[in-house]
Scaffold this motif. Structure first.
Motif, PDB file in Angstrom:
ATOM      1  N   SER A   1       3.654   6.368   6.347  1.00  0.00           N
ATOM      2  CA  SER A   1       3.915   6.459   4.918  1.00  0.00           C
ATOM      3  C   SER A   1       2.635   6.826   4.172  1.00  0.00           C
ATOM      4  CB  SER A   1       4.444   5.118   4.396  1.00  0.00           C
ATOM      5  OG  SER A   1       4.446   5.099   2.983  1.00  0.00           O
ATOM      6  N   PRO A   2       2.705   7.726   3.203  1.00  0.00           N
ATOM      7  CA  PRO A   2       1.496   8.083   2.451  1.00  0.00           C
ATOM      8  C   PRO A   2       0.967   6.942   1.590  1.00  0.00           C
ATOM      9  CG  PRO A   2       3.447   9.115   1.490  1.00  0.00           C
ATOM     10  CD  PRO A   2       3.881   8.508   2.786  1.00  0.00           C
ATOM     11  N   ILE A   3       1.770   5.879   1.414  1.00  0.00           N
ATOM     12  CA  ILE A   3       1.318   4.736   0.627  1.00  0.00           C
ATOM     13  C   ILE A   3       1.158   3.486   1.492  1.00  0.00           C
ATOM     14  CG2 ILE A   3       2.069   5.471  -1.664  1.00  0.00           C
ATOM     15  CD1 ILE A   3       4.732   4.093  -1.132  1.00  0.00           C
ATOM     16  N   GLY A   4       1.124   3.663   2.824  1.00  0.00           N
ATOM     17  CA  GLY A   4       0.823   2.537   3.703  1.00  0.00           C
ATOM     18  C   GLY A   4      -0.638   2.134   3.554  1.00  0.00           C
ATOM     19  N   ASP A   5      -0.914   0.852   3.573  1.00  0.00           N
ATOM     20  CA  ASP A   5      -2.275   0.382   3.299  1.00  0.00           C
ATOM     21  C   ASP A   5      -3.189   0.383   4.519  1.00  0.00           C
ATOM     22  OD1 ASP A   5      -1.684   0.012   0.656  1.00  0.00           O
ATOM     23  OD2 ASP A   5      -1.366  -2.140   0.796  1.00  0.00           O
ATOM     24  N   SER A   6      -2.637   0.424   5.723  1.00  0.00           N
ATOM     25  CA  SER A   6      -3.510   0.391   6.905  1.00  0.00           C
ATOM     26  C   SER A   6      -4.260   1.702   7.089  1.00  0.00           C
ATOM     27  CB  SER A   6      -2.693   0.098   8.169  1.00  0.00           C
ATOM     28  OG  SER A   6      -2.101  -1.170   8.133  1.00  0.00           O
ATOM     29  N   ALA A   7      -3.553   2.830   6.979  1.00  0.00           N
ATOM     30  CA  ALA A   7      -4.134   4.123   7.368  1.00  0.00           C
ATOM     31  C   ALA A   7      -5.396   4.489   6.587  1.00  0.00           C
ATOM     32  CB  ALA A   7      -3.073   5.219   7.260  1.00  0.00           C
ATOM     33  N   PRO A   8      -5.426   4.394   5.250  1.00  0.00           N
ATOM     34  CA  PRO A   8      -6.663   4.786   4.560  1.00  0.00           C
ATOM     35  C   PRO A   8      -7.873   3.947   4.958  1.00  0.00           C
ATOM     36  CG  PRO A   8      -5.049   3.886   3.005  1.00  0.00           C
ATOM     37  CD  PRO A   8      -4.356   4.063   4.305  1.00  0.00           C
TER      38      PRO A   8
ATOM     39  N   LYS B   1     -23.085   6.052   5.195  1.00  0.00           N
ATOM     40  CA  LYS B   1     -24.263   5.642   5.961  1.00  0.00           C
ATOM     41  C   LYS B   1     -25.481   6.201   5.243  1.00  0.00           C
ATOM     42  CE  LYS B   1     -26.077   5.505  10.681  1.00  0.00           C
ATOM     43  NZ  LYS B   1     -25.831   5.903  12.090  1.00  0.00           N
ATOM     44  N   LEU B   2     -26.473   5.356   5.045  1.00  0.00           N
ATOM     45  CA  LEU B   2     -27.656   5.731   4.267  1.00  0.00           C
ATOM     46  C   LEU B   2     -28.903   5.775   5.140  1.00  0.00           C
ATOM     47  CD1 LEU B   2     -27.139   3.456   1.105  1.00  0.00           C
ATOM     48  CD2 LEU B   2     -26.399   5.830   1.418  1.00  0.00           C
ATOM     49  N   ASP B   3     -29.769   6.721   4.828  1.00  0.00           N
ATOM     50  CA  ASP B   3     -31.129   6.737   5.363  1.00  0.00           C
ATOM     51  C   ASP B   3     -32.038   6.594   4.147  1.00  0.00           C
ATOM     52  OD1 ASP B   3     -33.529   7.080   6.573  1.00  0.00           O
ATOM     53  OD2 ASP B   3     -33.162   9.128   7.277  1.00  0.00           O
ATOM     54  N   GLY B   4     -32.504   5.370   3.921  1.00  0.00           N
ATOM     55  CA  GLY B   4     -33.194   5.099   2.666  1.00  0.00           C
ATOM     56  C   GLY B   4     -32.192   5.146   1.532  1.00  0.00           C
ATOM     57  N   ASP B   5     -32.364   6.097   0.614  1.00  0.00           N
ATOM     58  CA  ASP B   5     -31.388   6.232  -0.465  1.00  0.00           C
ATOM     59  C   ASP B   5     -30.577   7.522  -0.334  1.00  0.00           C
ATOM     60  OD1 ASP B   5     -33.264   8.123  -1.082  1.00  0.00           O
ATOM     61  OD2 ASP B   5     -33.515   7.528  -3.185  1.00  0.00           O
ATOM     62  N   THR B   6     -30.602   8.133   0.860  1.00  0.00           N
ATOM     63  CA  THR B   6     -29.882   9.390   1.088  1.00  0.00           C
ATOM     64  C   THR B   6     -28.639   9.154   1.947  1.00  0.00           C
ATOM     65  OG1 THR B   6     -31.923  10.666   0.956  1.00  0.00           O
ATOM     66  CG2 THR B   6     -30.048  11.730   2.033  1.00  0.00           C
ATOM     67  N   VAL B   7     -27.538   9.748   1.555  1.00  0.00           N
ATOM     68  CA  VAL B   7     -26.288   9.639   2.319  1.00  0.00           C
ATOM     69  C   VAL B   7     -26.356  10.593   3.501  1.00  0.00           C
ATOM     70  CG1 VAL B   7     -23.780   9.887   2.257  1.00  0.00           C
ATOM     71  CG2 VAL B   7     -24.997   9.063   0.225  1.00  0.00           C
ATOM     72  N   THR B   8     -26.240  10.046   4.714  1.00  0.00           N
ATOM     73  CA  THR B   8     -26.266  10.893   5.916  1.00  0.00           C
ATOM     74  C   THR B   8     -24.873  11.138   6.477  1.00  0.00           C
ATOM     75  OG1 THR B   8     -26.640   8.951   7.322  1.00  0.00           O
ATOM     76  CG2 THR B   8     -28.594  10.133   6.507  1.00  0.00           C
ATOM     77  N   GLU B   9     -23.960  10.219   6.248  1.00  0.00           N
ATOM     78  CA  GLU B   9     -22.576  10.382   6.697  1.00  0.00           C
ATOM     79  C   GLU B   9     -21.667   9.733   5.663  1.00  0.00           C
ATOM     80  OE1 GLU B   9     -21.622   9.466  10.882  1.00  0.00           O
ATOM     81  OE2 GLU B   9     -23.772   9.057  11.135  1.00  0.00           O
ATOM     82  N   ALA B  10     -20.418  10.212   5.592  1.00  0.00           N
ATOM     83  CA  ALA B  10     -19.442   9.626   4.667  1.00  0.00           C
ATOM     84  C   ALA B  10     -18.035   9.794   5.232  1.00  0.00           C
ATOM     85  CB  ALA B  10     -19.538  10.289   3.293  1.00  0.00           C
ATOM     86  N   ARG B  11     -17.239   8.744   5.094  1.00  0.00           N
ATOM     87  CA  ARG B  11     -15.816   8.804   5.415  1.00  0.00           C
ATOM     88  C   ARG B  11     -15.057   8.114   4.287  1.00  0.00           C
ATOM     89  NH1 ARG B  11     -17.795   7.344  10.571  1.00  0.00           N
ATOM     90  NH2 ARG B  11     -17.187   5.178  10.161  1.00  0.00           N
ATOM     91  N   LEU B  12     -14.197   8.845   3.624  1.00  0.00           N
ATOM     92  CA  LEU B  12     -13.450   8.323   2.487  1.00  0.00           C
ATOM     93  C   LEU B  12     -11.960   8.496   2.765  1.00  0.00           C
ATOM     94  CD1 LEU B  12     -15.565  10.056  -0.343  1.00  0.00           C
ATOM     95  CD2 LEU B  12     -16.030   7.883   0.811  1.00  0.00           C
ATOM     96  N   GLY B  13     -11.271   7.395   3.057  1.00  0.00           N
ATOM     97  CA  GLY B  13      -9.842   7.445   3.353  1.00  0.00           C
ATOM     98  C   GLY B  13      -9.028   7.049   2.133  1.00  0.00           C
ATOM     99  N   TRP B  14      -7.973   7.813   1.852  1.00  0.00           N
ATOM    100  CA  TRP B  14      -7.185   7.576   0.645  1.00  0.00           C
ATOM    101  C   TRP B  14      -5.690   7.526   0.972  1.00  0.00           C
ATOM    102  CZ3 TRP B  14      -9.726   6.644  -3.889  1.00  0.00           C
ATOM    103  CH2 TRP B  14     -11.087   6.996  -3.935  1.00  0.00           C
ATOM    104  N   GLY B  15      -4.985   6.606   0.338  1.00  0.00           N
ATOM    105  CA  GLY B  15      -3.534   6.541   0.393  1.00  0.00           C
ATOM    106  C   GLY B  15      -2.961   6.673  -1.001  1.00  0.00           C
ATOM    107  N   GLY B  16      -1.779   7.271  -1.111  1.00  0.00           N
ATOM    108  CA  GLY B  16      -1.143   7.459  -2.400  1.00  0.00           C
ATOM    109  C   GLY B  16      -1.588   8.714  -3.118  1.00  0.00           C
TER     110      GLY B  16
END
Length: 508
Positions: free
Chosen positions: A326-333, A411-426
């Motif tokens: 489901s696009p509004i299921g809470d587990s997947a994001p 994930k940060l190296d000092g104050d720089t973002v080195t990796e990002a994963r943003l999961g969204w539902g809905g």
């Protein structure tokens, strides 16, 4: 594999082993109670597992230790064959446990605190209160008691007198149920019916047709059965599929129930040089899966408590929630942000797939014919340079479907973002990662300028729909605001504490 011989459903109810045959496999536990067992204390309200008037307790013995597990479930959406090998406890059993002419302390407290007016919801509240009473020797703190009752709705009394009763029920001399007779009957039952269940009954959706319900006991049996019946309906907790019958009157066809496969209920933790990974079998109850995730990742506690209600979390499984798609299921994001993978099995073969590649389109996934979801692997973030948060926005705080749900990790190296994963539902036809937003973050300082660029990119990642829960503009604005909240909580310079941005946890 040869099919087992069809046999009746057998379970423990009111101190004896019941045998049921001749009923459709999609007969609900509630229908059987009211129409066949004539136990009318359990009520039907919504017929979709939302109001809690139909709450019962299902008890199950551990096959090794014999220890009894008791959990509240919604009887209105549980199919009767899922009770095979278990015990069913209802409000009549609670009253009987108090002795002739007596009320149980939880019932006495409801009377004394004026916790019932029309009384329709009261049996469901009694079962949830009794379940809490049996599990805890002293009163729960009121916020925790409110969480325990979040699956029971009351339209006229209001919750204060019911919460009063939940505290006062401990004032009387303690009365606990004698579990030995139930354990003895369950042992007898499971010695007799050690093999898998095949139940046949009339098809409620097609007059004159027969419907079959399979309940294999081992993973190997399930794999063989699935290969032989690639188009059969897989059934786990019935918290969604049950509504297809009670609300849509759909024909589910042949059913394969996963709830008796012990290997699918494995929940473990694997630690190696790469870190810690939680391994969650597809049959692990939502309550257990979210509890384990919350213990490993404390930022998930609020989403756990707000995921549906205790009866739904007791019956439903995380594997079912993920496979349902489901696009509004809470587990997947949340799992997308944690870089989870799914284990898919076909016969003796397995393959591991990133969850981000699992969803193909609205309610479509990568599971092939004859294949099934065996488990989920979830890497646990724990390094000092990782930041993770989870957010749920809905109209009602407890037991409600999300308008927007987000799992956000950088994930940060000092104050720089080195990796990002943003999961969204809905926000789209499936739960999905925000790839453009992630790209706008990576390589940039974790500051307000980067945040604004990421918010602009978020508007290109999704074109959400408008429905009864939220408009497309609301979802876009909320998603952007959640991204800002994430930055406020995790920014390198003066991150905000939880009690500075949310009142509810500070008062709990």
């Amino acid at each position: 594999m040869t099919d087992p011989t069809p046999r009746p459903i057998r379970f423990v109810h009111q101190g004896q082993i019941r045998e049921v045959s001749g009923l459709p496999p999609t007969t609900t536990v509630l229908q059987w109670l009211r129409e066949h067992a004539h136990c009318t204390g359990t009520k039907e309200g919504c017929a979709e597992g939302d109001c809690g008037a139909c709450t019962v307790v299902v008890a199950e013995a551990d096959p090794v230790s014999g220890e009894l597990t008791r959990r509240t479930v919604n009887s209105c959406i549980q199919f009767l064959p899922t009770l095979d090998g278990k015990a069913l406890l209802t409000v009549e059993d609670v009253t009987r446990s108090a002795g002739p002419g007596q009320l149980h302390p939880c019932q006495e407290a409801l009377v004394a605190c004026h916790g019932s007016q029309c009384g329709f919801c009261t049996p469901g509240f009694v079962m949830s209160l009794w379940h809490s009473y049996e599990a805890h020797e002293t009163p729960l703190p009121r916020p925790a008691l409110a969480d325990a009752l979040s699956g029971n709705l009351c339209r006229c009394t209001g919750y204060r007198p019911i919460l009063d009763a939940g505290e006062q029920m401990y004032a009387a001399p303690r009365t606990t149920m004698d579990l030995a007779p139930i354990q003895s009957l369950l042992h007898q039952l499971n010695q007799t019916d050690a093999a898998s269940l095949l139940y046949e009954g009339p098809n409620a959706a097609q007059a004159g047709k027969t419907q079959r319900f399979h309940a294999p006991r081992t993973l190997a049996e399930l794999a063989t059965l699935r290969a032989a019946l690639p188009h059969a309906r897989l059934l786990a907790g019935s918290t969604d599929v049950g509504l297809w019958v009670t609300k849509q009157f759909r024909d589910l066809g042949e059913l394969i129930y996963l709830g008796r496969v012990a290997e699918l209920r494995h929940l473990g933790r694997h630690v190696d040089a790469g870190g810690t990974t939680l391994e969650i079998g597809a049959g692990v109850a939502l309550e257990d899966a979210w509890s384990a995730l919350s213990e490993a990742i404390p930022a998930l506690r609020e989403v756990w408590l707000r995921f549906a209600s205790p009866p739904v979390r007791h019956a439903g499984t995380m594997g079912g929630n993920v496979a349902n798609g489901s696009p509004i299921g809470d587990s997947a994001p949340i799992l997308l942000a944690l870089n989870a993978t799914v284990i898919l099995r076909q016969g003796d073969s397995q393959r591991e797939l990133p969850l981000s590649d699992f969803y193909l389109d609205y309610m479509k996934n990568a599971i092939q014919a004859g294949e099934f979801l065996q488990g989920i692997r979830v890497p646990v973030p724990g390094a000092a340079d990782e930041r993770f948060r989870a957010y749920k926005v809905s109209k009602r705080r407890d037991s409600d479907i999300s308008a927007v749900c987000a799992g956000l990790w950088v994930k940060l190296d000092g104050d720089t973002v080195t990796e990002a994963r943003l999961g969204w539902g809905g926000m789209a036809a499936t739960a999905r990662r925000a790839r453009a937003t992630e790209a706008a973050l990576v390589g940039q300082p974790w500051n307000e300028t980067t945040l604004r660029r990421a918010q602009a990119a978020l508007a290109t990642d999704f074109t959400p729909m408008t429905d009864l829960r939220a408009s497309d503009r609301y979802r876009q604005r909320v998603a952007a605001n959640l991204l800002e909240r994430f930055w406020l909580e995790t920014r390198p310079d003066a991150p905000l504490a939880a009690d500075q941005i949310q009142v509810w946890p500070a008062t709990r």
